[in-house]
Scaffold this motif. Structure first.
Motif, PDB file in Angstrom:
ATOM      1  N   LEU A 147      -2.808   7.603   3.640  1.00  0.00           N
ATOM      2  CA  LEU A 147      -2.656   6.243   4.158  1.00  0.00           C
ATOM      3  C   LEU A 147      -2.650   6.207   5.681  1.00  0.00           C
ATOM      4  O   LEU A 147      -3.054   5.213   6.285  1.00  0.00           O
ATOM      5  CB  LEU A 147      -1.367   5.626   3.603  1.00  0.00           C
TER       6      LEU A 147
ATOM      7  N   GLY B 163      -6.341   5.222   4.258  1.00  0.00           N
ATOM      8  CA  GLY B 163      -6.349   5.265   2.801  1.00  0.00           C
ATOM      9  C   GLY B 163      -7.628   5.823   2.221  1.00  0.00           C
ATOM     10  O   GLY B 163      -8.729   5.404   2.588  1.00  0.00           O
ATOM     11  N   THR B 164      -7.487   6.788   1.339  1.00  0.00           N
ATOM     12  CA  THR B 164      -8.613   7.315   0.564  1.00  0.00           C
ATOM     13  C   THR B 164      -8.210   7.304  -0.908  1.00  0.00           C
ATOM     14  O   THR B 164      -7.056   7.055  -1.251  1.00  0.00           O
ATOM     15  CB  THR B 164      -8.977   8.748   0.995  1.00  0.00           C
ATOM     16  N   THR B 165      -9.170   7.569  -1.787  1.00  0.00           N
ATOM     17  CA  THR B 165      -8.904   7.506  -3.221  1.00  0.00           C
ATOM     18  C   THR B 165      -7.833   8.510  -3.619  1.00  0.00           C
ATOM     19  O   THR B 165      -7.937   9.688  -3.292  1.00  0.00           O
ATOM     20  CB  THR B 165     -10.183   7.795  -4.021  1.00  0.00           C
TER      21      THR B 165
ATOM     22  N   CYS C 125      -3.096   4.619  -2.689  1.00  0.00           N
ATOM     23  CA  CYS C 125      -3.967   5.369  -1.788  1.00  0.00           C
ATOM     24  C   CYS C 125      -3.502   6.809  -1.673  1.00  0.00           C
ATOM     25  O   CYS C 125      -2.373   7.154  -2.018  1.00  0.00           O
ATOM     26  CB  CYS C 125      -3.947   4.771  -0.374  1.00  0.00           C
TER      27      CYS C 125
ATOM     28  N   HIS D 231     -11.577  -4.434   0.978  1.00  0.00           N
ATOM     29  CA  HIS D 231     -10.574  -4.069   1.966  1.00  0.00           C
ATOM     30  C   HIS D 231     -11.023  -4.345   3.402  1.00  0.00           C
ATOM     31  O   HIS D 231     -11.983  -5.091   3.634  1.00  0.00           O
ATOM     32  CB  HIS D 231     -10.126  -2.618   1.783  1.00  0.00           C
TER      33      HIS D 231
ATOM     34  N   ILE E 234      -7.423   2.415  -4.295  1.00  0.00           N
ATOM     35  CA  ILE E 234      -8.518   2.245  -3.349  1.00  0.00           C
ATOM     36  C   ILE E 234      -9.640   3.218  -3.724  1.00  0.00           C
ATOM     37  O   ILE E 234      -9.375   4.345  -4.151  1.00  0.00           O
ATOM     38  CB  ILE E 234      -8.048   2.472  -1.896  1.00  0.00           C
TER      39      ILE E 234
ATOM     40  N   THR F 100       1.258   5.673  -0.819  1.00  0.00           N
ATOM     41  CA  THR F 100       0.467   6.870  -0.567  1.00  0.00           C
ATOM     42  C   THR F 100       0.744   8.018  -1.534  1.00  0.00           C
ATOM     43  O   THR F 100       0.156   9.077  -1.405  1.00  0.00           O
ATOM     44  CB  THR F 100       0.667   7.346   0.881  1.00  0.00           C
TER      45      THR F 100
ATOM     46  N   GLU G 277      -1.429  -1.252  -3.948  1.00  0.00           N
ATOM     47  CA  GLU G 277      -2.702  -0.635  -3.587  1.00  0.00           C
ATOM     48  C   GLU G 277      -2.419   0.854  -3.437  1.00  0.00           C
ATOM     49  O   GLU G 277      -1.782   1.277  -2.474  1.00  0.00           O
ATOM     50  CB  GLU G 277      -3.263  -1.193  -2.280  1.00  0.00           C
TER      51      GLU G 277
ATOM     52  N   ALA H 195       0.855  -1.189   0.000  1.00  0.00           N
ATOM     53  CA  ALA H 195       0.000   0.000   0.000  1.00  0.00           C
ATOM     54  C   ALA H 195       0.888   1.234   0.000  1.00  0.00           C
ATOM     55  O   ALA H 195       1.737   1.395   0.875  1.00  0.00           O
ATOM     56  CB  ALA H 195      -0.912   0.003   1.220  1.00  0.00           C
TER      57      ALA H 195
ATOM     58  N   ARG I 247     -12.329   4.992  -1.982  1.00  0.00           N
ATOM     59  CA  ARG I 247     -12.843   5.374  -0.662  1.00  0.00           C
ATOM     60  C   ARG I 247     -12.867   6.897  -0.596  1.00  0.00           C
ATOM     61  O   ARG I 247     -11.822   7.531  -0.493  1.00  0.00           O
ATOM     62  CB  ARG I 247     -11.952   4.786   0.432  1.00  0.00           C
TER      63      ARG I 247
END
Length: 242
Positions: free
Chosen positions: A32, A36-38, A29, A122, A58, A10, A27, A8, A60
């Motif tokens: 983070l 984590g958001t889009t 993000c 997730h 992601i 960021t 992943e 993941a 989100r």
């Protein structure tokens, strides 16, 4: 055994380091540190155009819980469309109902929109009331994998449930341990659960390269340090599995 390491990241720089370290999948993000958001569309495009590794942004729209409003769900729809049209390999989603069950209707809609991209569910899964029922629903919906810490804060703490989920899932869906996965414990996670895919962020900080440090903010870490991933730590994670 052929293991898959998902990292993941960021931003572009941490993604670059993860790829250099040999990550099989990213992943991608933003934020983070908040789960984590889009990431921005520009970040998605830059990473997609720069790296051949599998890229799963992601989806989100905000941090916090996984109970989303109609407006937030509309945002998620647009983000899935953008990821599909940008050549991503998959997306990572998670939507719950108020009662702690999977929002089957909305999750199904996003899986349908994402096709032919893969879909990972997730760690909203770790907030579900009944993980075994949730697993079956996600299989029926058509998700390819579940990222889980075994409904505990970290995967090593939830190792027993992860093992049970893997056994119950068989070959129908991938159960991927995530949260707190490090070189010190990844071998034990593999041996005790049977997992072959692993999710880790390996988050760290690096000092700014700014030459001028404003004295009023000299002790402010947020101003003068950046998120980072050490490529050597990614390599060490895979090495620990051998």
């Amino acid at each position: 055994m052929s293991y898959i390491i998902e990292i993941a990241t960021t931003d572009f720089t941490s993604t670059q380091s993860a790829v250099e370290g040999g990550a099989d999948r990213i992943e991608l993000c933003a934020a983070l540190t908040e789960g984590g958001t889009t990431p921005s569309y520009g970040t998605i495009l830059k990473c997609r155009n720069s790296f051949s590794v599998e890229l799963f942004p992601i989806i989100r729209p905000r941090s916090g819980d996984f109970l989303f409003s109609d407006a937030e769900f509309e945002i998620m729809i647009e983000e899935v469309n953008l990821c599909r049209d940008s050549g991503c390999n998959g997306v990572v989603i998670g939507i719950l109902n108020k009662d702690g069950t999977i929002d089957v209707e909305r999750t199904s809609k996003l899986v349908e929109l994402a096709y032919p991209l893969e879909v990972s569910f997730h760690r909203a899964f770790d907030r579900c009331k009944d993980p075994f029922k949730a697993k079956e629903q996600l299989i029926e919906i058509g998700c390819q994998r579940i990222i889980t810490s075994g409904q505990r804060p970290t995967a090593p703490e939830g190792i027993d449930l992860i093992a049970q989920l893997l056994k119950a899932a068989g070959q129908r869906i991938i159960i991927m341990p995530g949260s707190g996965v490090r070189k010190e414990n990844i071998k034990e996670l593999a041996e005790k659960t049977g997992a072959i895919e692993f999710h880790s962020s390996l988050r760290s900080k690096e000092k700014t390269k700014m030459e001028f440090i404003h004295p009023a903010f000299a002790n402010n870490e947020e101003s003068y340090s950046n998120p980072a991933i050490d490529a050597e730590e990614v390599k060490a994670l895979r090495k620990a599995l051998n």
